[in-house]
Design an enzyme around this catalytic site. Structure first.
Site, mmCIF file in Angstrom:
data_model
loop_
_atom_site.group_PDB
_atom_site.id
_atom_site.type_symbol
_atom_site.label_atom_id
_atom_site.label_comp_id
_atom_site.label_asym_id
_atom_site.label_seq_id
_atom_site.Cartn_x
_atom_site.Cartn_y
_atom_site.Cartn_z
ATOM 1 N NE ARG A 168 -3.067 -1.946 2.910
ATOM 2 C CZ ARG A 168 -3.479 -3.188 2.687
ATOM 3 N NH1 ARG A 168 -4.048 -3.486 1.542
ATOM 4 N NH2 ARG A 168 -3.348 -4.128 3.583
ATOM 5 C CB VAL A 169 4.247 2.066 1.160
ATOM 6 C CG1 VAL A 169 5.258 3.164 0.965
ATOM 7 C CG2 VAL A 169 3.815 1.999 2.604
#
Ligand code: ATP
Ligand code: MG
Length: 747
Positions: free
Chosen positions: A612-613
């Site tokens: 998700r980063v």
């Protein structure tokens, strides 16, 4: 004539027999000869081995002489012999050093044990001395002053207030070694009555005499004890003396001097603590009552000396786990608060060590004397204390760094069935941190001891153990130890984070942790919920993983990157624990059994793996080259499934499939061979731009090796630019394309 016929017949018969049986007779003779030759060879070999065995045992000088005698004039043989001798001497030296080290450790251990024994004897002697005159009278004379000391500090605790709200009456017990002066008894009675009156309660006042106290007074109000007895002083003295670090030069006199120093340093003070009782004990779990003001996670001490940690607080009873052996804890025995939260030693001293979840060394080396300790349970940093995750933490694994990049301070789950290479990814990530000043912590929960030993050996082999700590709670450890292990690891990692350093922690694995917690909770009679896990199992893992963060510079500036591992059953990521941890973490690396069995290792499933980063945790170069990669591989996967049903494929589909196959091959990687970021970027660029199209998929590994050495040898200036990780500009890209084209042609 008759004789002639007989002779001819005889000759013909002989010829016939020779023709029929000649070959087999020959064979028998040849095989017998071979056997005899083999036996002779064997005997000669044995003789040689015996001789060389004797030679190895003889000392180095003899060997040199023999060698030179036997091989005069043969330089090669002499050189070989010298090499063997130097190896032999080196090995001998190493063994002597090891033996010396072990001897020192043993000496230290023996001295510690000797001190423990003498401290025990000393305390016993002191006990009997204090019972004799003139000490006994001296101590009795102090009783009024001690009573005053106690009366000056007594107060009601929040626990007492709660008890009073329910029962109105609070038990007050005054105990002394000798019958007390009635004036003292009355004074204490009046003071406690007045104190309880203020809050609308009454005391139930008891006065007792207990010669075991040796001297002095002990006042118990509710569960709180105000203790100034000789027994309590000796109890502290014994503990302090045993814990004192041993002087550098150890002799019996040193120990005696040190003990006297300790006795002199011991203060005469009122000790305040709380007491409780053991109600039941089973499977490492104790149920207690008393300990009115106990806190969650606090350490308690049993009468037998074992320690435990509070895990459950209910209005009328308390649940705790026992750290050590629970077999000799008796029901109705006393437990005592020691006034501290469970903690572990932290610091650089732990790097290179294997420790248990309480921070005790289990690698056979000397004790860990951490100067600092941190609580096992600690509040995770809040939002204002955090900073965006945007610095990459390179794992050195192509499939991870290119597709699911991990940033410093990120929590990335590694999930997959058993034996899919989950641990391998984590270990490779640790090995890749070499020389990057990122301490690593590997927490083994419920693993086999042999697996942990193997991991340690591999880390040592690749030079990664010097910056790694292994926290081990193997399958043979109790459920409580397995429960504590990841929290202890988190505490150790926080030390680095709060001192401004980056750290990597691996929890291998949290499914076993959840099982250990389920076991504890069921023993604590907590209601079970989905899949028999207690309701707070989500909180268990979220409070653990929330502790991994990247701090803002004002809060310390360090980071903890967490790689929790979860084992799935038959690829089912929708069961309780996997869904929990997926939702807690910032992405997952999903490993697939089918891919693994096909030889695609690491078996990262590109479709189900996410970070998700995302590209924020990549270098601009990697971001540039791997931008389209995920999309292309997804397309390939889709078409690949579809293409299995028909053979008539149009050109564009075939092209996508071909380049997909090559890219999947390029993402394959052997264990323990992390690849630097620039090499990964170069390979991905070359394959995705079609420079590997002329190479058979099976030869991609070869292509990869040649590509790296081609650039390193011929274009060091380009390598320098790539190493910087900066985005490629147009002119650099054009040059790169030209070089790659010539490389592909040279092939
Ligand atoms: P477990 O569920 O037992 O914990 P795991 O998922 O952690 O297993 P590993 O122990 O890491 O899996 O690996 C399983 C096996 O696969 C090991 O024998 C390992 O050597 C092999 N393996 C893992 N990764 C690779 C790789 N990249 N290349 C070759 N072999 C690999
Ligand atoms: Mg594993």
């Amino acid at each position: 004539m008759q004789y002639l016929y007989a002779a001819i017949n005889f000759l013909l018969l002989g010829l016939l027999i020779w023709l029929v049986l000649g070959k087999s007779i020959k064979k028998i003779f040849i095989s017998r000869r071979e056997k005899i030759n083999a036996a002779i060879d064997e005997a000669e070999n044995l003789e040689y081995l015996l001789e060389s065995g004797e030679q190895t045992d003889a000392d180095a000088d003899d060997r040199e002489l023999n060698a030179s005698d036997d091989n005069t004039g043969c330089f090669d043989a002499i050189a070989e012999q010298e090499r063997q001798n130097s190896c032999f001497l080196y090995e001998k030296q190493r063994r002597i050093e090891d033996a010396e080290k072990r001897l020192n450790e043993q000496k230290h251990e023996i001295m510690i044990q000797a001190r423990q024994k003498s401290v025990k004897v000393l305390c016993e002697r002191l006990k009997s001395a204090f019972r004799e005159q003139p000490y006994a009278d001296g101590i009795r004379a102090k009783e009024p002053a001690l009573a005053d000391k106690i009366l000056n500090i007594i107060s009601l605790t929040p626990g007492d207030m709660c008890y009073l709200m329910r029962h109105d009456v609070l038990y007050v017990t005054l105990t002394s070694a000798y019958p007390l002066d009635p004036a003292i008894v009355d004074r204490i009675g009046e003071k406690t009555t007045a104190m309880l009156d203020e809050v609308g309660g009454k005391p139930s006042y008891w006065v007792k005499v207990d010669p075991e106290l040796i001297g002095g007074l002990r006042l118990r109000i509710g569960d709180t004890v105000y203790d100034c007895t000789v027994e309590n002083r000796l109890y502290h003295l014994e503990r302090d003396l045993v814990k004192r670090p041993l002087p550098q030069v150890i002799s019996a006199q040193d120990i005696i001097d040190d003990m006297f120093e300790g006795i002199e340093a011991a203060e005469d003070r009122v000790d305040i603590y709380q007491l409780g009782r053991v109600l039941s004990v089973s499977d490492g779990i104790c149920r207690l009552d008393g300990l009115a003001d106990i806190m969650y996670g606090e350490v308690i001490e049993f009468d037998c000396g074992e320690r435990g940690m509070i895990l459950d607080i209910e209005p009328d009873r308390i649940g705790c786990v026992v750290f050590g052996k629970y077999e000799h804890i008796e029901t109705m025995s006393r437990v005592r608060r020691i006034g501290r939260i469970a903690s572990v030693p932290v610091g650089d001293e732990l790097l290179g060590r294997v420790v248990d979840p309480l921070g005790r060394a289990i690698d056979g080396k000397d004790r860990i004397r951490g100067r600092e300790r941190r609580p096992i349970e600690y509040k995770a940093p809040g939002i204002p204390d955090r900073k965006t995750v945007n610095v990459p933490l390179h794992t050195g694994i192509k499939a991870v760094d290119a597709l699911v990049p991990i940033g410093r301070g990120q929590r990335e789950l590694i999930i997959g069935d058993r034996q899919t290479g989950k641990t391998a990814i984590a270990i490779d990530a640790i090995i890749n941190q070499k020389g990057k000043n990122i301490p690593c912590i590997y927490v083994a929960i419920g693993q086999k001891e042999s697996t942990v030993a193997e991991i340690r050996a591999k880390l040592e082999k690749y030079g990664a153990m010097e910056y790694t700590t292994i926290v081990s709670a193997t399958a043979s450890s109790s459920a409580s130890m397995q429960y504590i292990a990841p929290f202890a690891g988190a505490a150790m990692s926080e030390y680095f984070m709060y001192s401004g350093r980056d750290c990597l922690i691996v929890y291998d694995d949290l499914s076993k942790h959840a099982v250990a917690y389920r076991e504890l909770s069921l023993l604590l009679h907590r209601p079970s919920g989905r899949e028999a896990y207690p309701g707070d199992v989500f909180y268990l893992h979220s409070r653990l993983l929330e502790r991994a963060a990247r701090l803002s510079p004002e809060s310390g500036g360090g980071s903890v990157t967490a790689l929790p591992i979860i084992e799935t059953q038959a690829g089912d990521i929708s069961s309780y624990i996997p869904t929990n941890v997926i939702s807690i973490t910032d992405g997952q690396i999903f490993l697939e059994t089918d891919l693994f069995n096909e030889g695609q290792r690491p078996a990262v499933n590109v479709g189900l793996s996410v970070s998700r980063v995302g590209s924020a945790a990549q270098t601009p170069l990697m971001k540039q080259v791997s931008g389209k990669l995920r999309m292309e591989l997804a397309q390939y996967r889709e078409l690949n499934t579809f293409a299995q049903f028909g053979s008539d494929l149009d050109d564009s589909t075939r092209k996508v499939l071909d380049s997909g196959v090559r890219m999947m091959q390029a993402l394959r990687q052997r264990r323990y061979e992390p690849i630097p970021d620039w090499k990964q970027a170069l390979l991905i660029y070359a394959v995705s731009e079609g420079y590997a199209d002329g190479t058979e998929p099976e030869m991609i590994e070869e292509f990869e090796k040649k590509l790296y050495s081609y650039f390193e040898n011929k274009y060091p200036d380009m390598v320098k630019t790539l190493v910087s990780g900066a985005k490629m500009n147009k002119s650099f890209e054009n040059r790169l394309k030209a070089v790659l084209k010539s490389f592909a042609e040279v092939g």
